[in-house]
Design a protein around this motif. Structure first.
Motif, PDB file in Angstrom:
ATOM      1  N   UNK A   1      -5.366  16.682  37.457  1.00 31.65           N
ATOM      2  CA  UNK A   1      -6.464  16.217  36.615  1.00 31.65           C
ATOM      3  C   UNK A   1      -7.269  17.403  36.104  1.00 31.65           C
ATOM      4  N   UNK A   2      -7.664  17.376  34.813  1.00 35.78           N
ATOM      5  CA  UNK A   2      -8.466  18.475  34.251  1.00 35.78           C
ATOM      6  C   UNK A   2      -9.717  18.723  35.090  1.00 35.78           C
ATOM      7  N   UNK A   3     -10.041  19.977  35.219  1.00 32.70           N
ATOM      8  CA  UNK A   3     -11.210  20.357  35.998  1.00 32.70           C
ATOM      9  C   UNK A   3     -10.930  20.503  37.477  1.00 32.70           C
ATOM     10  N   UNK A   4      -9.723  20.160  37.907  1.00 37.36           N
ATOM     11  CA  UNK A   4      -9.329  20.299  39.309  1.00 37.36           C
ATOM     12  C   UNK A   4      -8.545  21.599  39.435  1.00 37.36           C
ATOM     13  N   UNK A   5      -9.154  22.615  39.994  1.00 35.72           N
ATOM     14  CA  UNK A   5      -8.470  23.906  40.086  1.00 35.72           C
ATOM     15  C   UNK A   5      -8.460  24.481  41.492  1.00 35.72           C
ATOM     16  N   UNK A   6      -9.132  23.826  42.406  1.00 33.58           N
ATOM     17  CA  UNK A   6      -9.205  24.376  43.763  1.00 33.58           C
ATOM     18  C   UNK A   6      -7.858  24.249  44.459  1.00 33.58           C
ATOM     19  N   UNK A   7      -7.364  25.355  44.932  1.00 37.13           N
ATOM     20  CA  UNK A   7      -6.155  25.361  45.746  1.00 37.13           C
ATOM     21  C   UNK A   7      -6.556  25.967  47.087  1.00 37.13           C
ATOM     22  N   UNK A   8      -6.369  25.177  48.141  1.00 33.30           N
ATOM     23  CA  UNK A   8      -6.683  25.637  49.489  1.00 33.30           C
ATOM     24  C   UNK A   8      -5.371  25.751  50.235  1.00 33.30           C
ATOM     25  N   UNK A   9      -4.971  26.951  50.527  1.00 30.62           N
ATOM     26  CA  UNK A   9      -3.661  27.173  51.131  1.00 30.62           C
ATOM     27  C   UNK A   9      -3.639  26.855  52.611  1.00 30.62           C
ATOM     28  N   UNK A  10      -2.536  26.292  53.046  1.00 34.58           N
ATOM     29  CA  UNK A  10      -2.263  26.040  54.459  1.00 34.58           C
ATOM     30  C   UNK A  10      -1.716  27.355  54.997  1.00 34.58           C
ATOM     31  N   UNK A  11      -2.500  28.062  55.755  1.00 37.89           N
ATOM     32  CA  UNK A  11      -2.194  29.448  56.125  1.00 37.89           C
ATOM     33  C   UNK A  11      -1.039  29.617  57.118  1.00 37.89           C
TER      34      UNK A  11
ATOM     35  N   UNK B   1      -5.413  12.033  45.027  1.00 40.87           N
ATOM     36  CA  UNK B   1      -6.407  11.626  44.038  1.00 40.87           C
ATOM     37  C   UNK B   1      -6.734  12.755  43.048  1.00 40.87           C
ATOM     38  N   UNK B   2      -6.059  13.885  43.165  1.00 38.89           N
ATOM     39  CA  UNK B   2      -6.265  15.018  42.255  1.00 38.89           C
ATOM     40  C   UNK B   2      -5.120  15.150  41.250  1.00 38.89           C
ATOM     41  N   UNK B   3      -4.078  14.324  41.421  1.00 38.36           N
ATOM     42  CA  UNK B   3      -2.906  14.379  40.551  1.00 38.36           C
ATOM     43  C   UNK B   3      -2.484  12.975  40.149  1.00 38.36           C
TER      44      UNK B   3
ATOM     45  N   UNK C   1       3.401  16.952  51.147  1.00 40.69           N
ATOM     46  CA  UNK C   1       3.645  18.393  51.199  1.00 40.69           C
ATOM     47  C   UNK C   1       2.667  19.153  50.305  1.00 40.69           C
ATOM     48  N   UNK C   2       2.356  18.605  49.141  1.00 41.71           N
ATOM     49  CA  UNK C   2       1.393  19.231  48.242  1.00 41.71           C
ATOM     50  C   UNK C   2       0.032  19.356  48.917  1.00 41.71           C
ATOM     51  N   UNK C   3      -0.383  18.310  49.590  1.00 49.04           N
ATOM     52  CA  UNK C   3      -1.670  18.343  50.284  1.00 49.04           C
ATOM     53  C   UNK C   3      -1.631  19.314  51.460  1.00 49.04           C
ATOM     54  N   UNK C   4      -0.550  19.280  52.225  1.00 50.48           N
ATOM     55  CA  UNK C   4      -0.440  20.159  53.397  1.00 50.48           C
ATOM     56  C   UNK C   4      -0.413  21.634  53.005  1.00 50.48           C
ATOM     57  N   UNK C   5       0.304  21.982  51.953  1.00 50.62           N
ATOM     58  CA  UNK C   5       0.501  23.390  51.611  1.00 50.62           C
ATOM     59  C   UNK C   5      -0.542  23.950  50.655  1.00 50.62           C
ATOM     60  N   UNK C   6      -1.119  23.083  49.808  1.00 51.34           N
ATOM     61  CA  UNK C   6      -2.032  23.590  48.786  1.00 51.34           C
ATOM     62  C   UNK C   6      -3.397  22.902  48.775  1.00 51.34           C
ATOM     63  N   UNK C   7      -3.600  21.925  49.651  1.00 50.08           N
ATOM     64  CA  UNK C   7      -4.891  21.254  49.708  1.00 50.08           C
ATOM     65  C   UNK C   7      -5.160  20.339  48.529  1.00 50.08           C
ATOM     66  N   UNK C   8      -4.142  20.021  47.751  1.00 49.67           N
ATOM     67  CA  UNK C   8      -4.297  19.119  46.607  1.00 49.67           C
ATOM     68  C   UNK C   8      -3.897  17.722  47.058  1.00 49.67           C
TER      69      UNK C   8
END
Length: 185
Positions: free
Chosen positions: A147-157, A104-106, A94-101
């Motif tokens: 993870x530090x330095x990971x800030x990109x959030x890509x929303x599932x529109x 491997x980023x958490x 769900x995290x990947x689907x809704x926020x693009x995270x």
């Protein structure tokens, strides 16, 4: 194949070992687990399991997304899918689907690899358009560190309109905020 009732019961009991005072509040969950219907199926009423990802960044803020259907600001999460191997995997999906995270980023919050940070039972209003009566979501809320330095959030529109990071004191869920505030950061 969705998580088995035994897996859900085992995770729930491990959670209650940490929070025995919440047993009565989780009676809806245990009733759903005792029923013959699949508690992970979104059409199982009066209650079914959902999973959320409580993602904490290096500034001790938690990611919230604005769900299009409700307009509510919540942690990324939702219903189980047939391919979810366990409850935590459903939260990560769900995290990947809704926020693009992606996974491997958490990393799971230390000490919460196999136990959710919180389990919440909340009412969902009837939705005649979907043929859904009023029911309950039993939400398993899994904690992850971004993870530090990971800030990109890509929303599932299709499902999500916006996002924001909130301090522990300002979370949409006061119980999650209280549990995070008690941890030794």
């Amino acid at each position: 194949m969705p998580p088995a009732v035994d897996h859900i019961r085992s995770v729930s009991n491990a959670y209650l070992d940490r929070h025995p005072h919440e047993r009565d509040a989780l009676s809806t969950l245990f009733n759903a687990l005792a029923a013959p219907a699949d508690p992970t199926n979104r059409k199982t009423y009066p209650a079914h399991v959902t999973c959320s990802a409580v993602v904490i960044d290096d500034n001790r803020r938690v990611l919230h997304v604005v769900h299009r259907a409700t307009g509510k600001l919540l942690a990324p999460g939702g219903h189980m899918e047939p391919d979810d191997r366990d409850l935590r995997a459903a939260a990560v999906r769900e995290l990947h689907e809704e926020a693009g995270i992606s996974d491997d980023m958490v990393a799971p919050l230390t000490g919460y690899e196999d136990v959710p940070l919180d389990i919440d039972v909340h009412p969902i209003g009837a939705n005649p358009l979907k043929g859904e009566p009023a029911h309950y979501h039993v939400d398993f809320r899994w904690a992850f560190l971004l993870y530090p330095g990971t800030h990109a959030v890509i929303l599932e529109k299709e499902e999500v309109d916006d996002y924001e990071w909130r301090a522990f004191a300002d979370l949409a869920s006061p119980t999650v905020g209280a549990k995070l505030s008690l941890l030794p950061w």
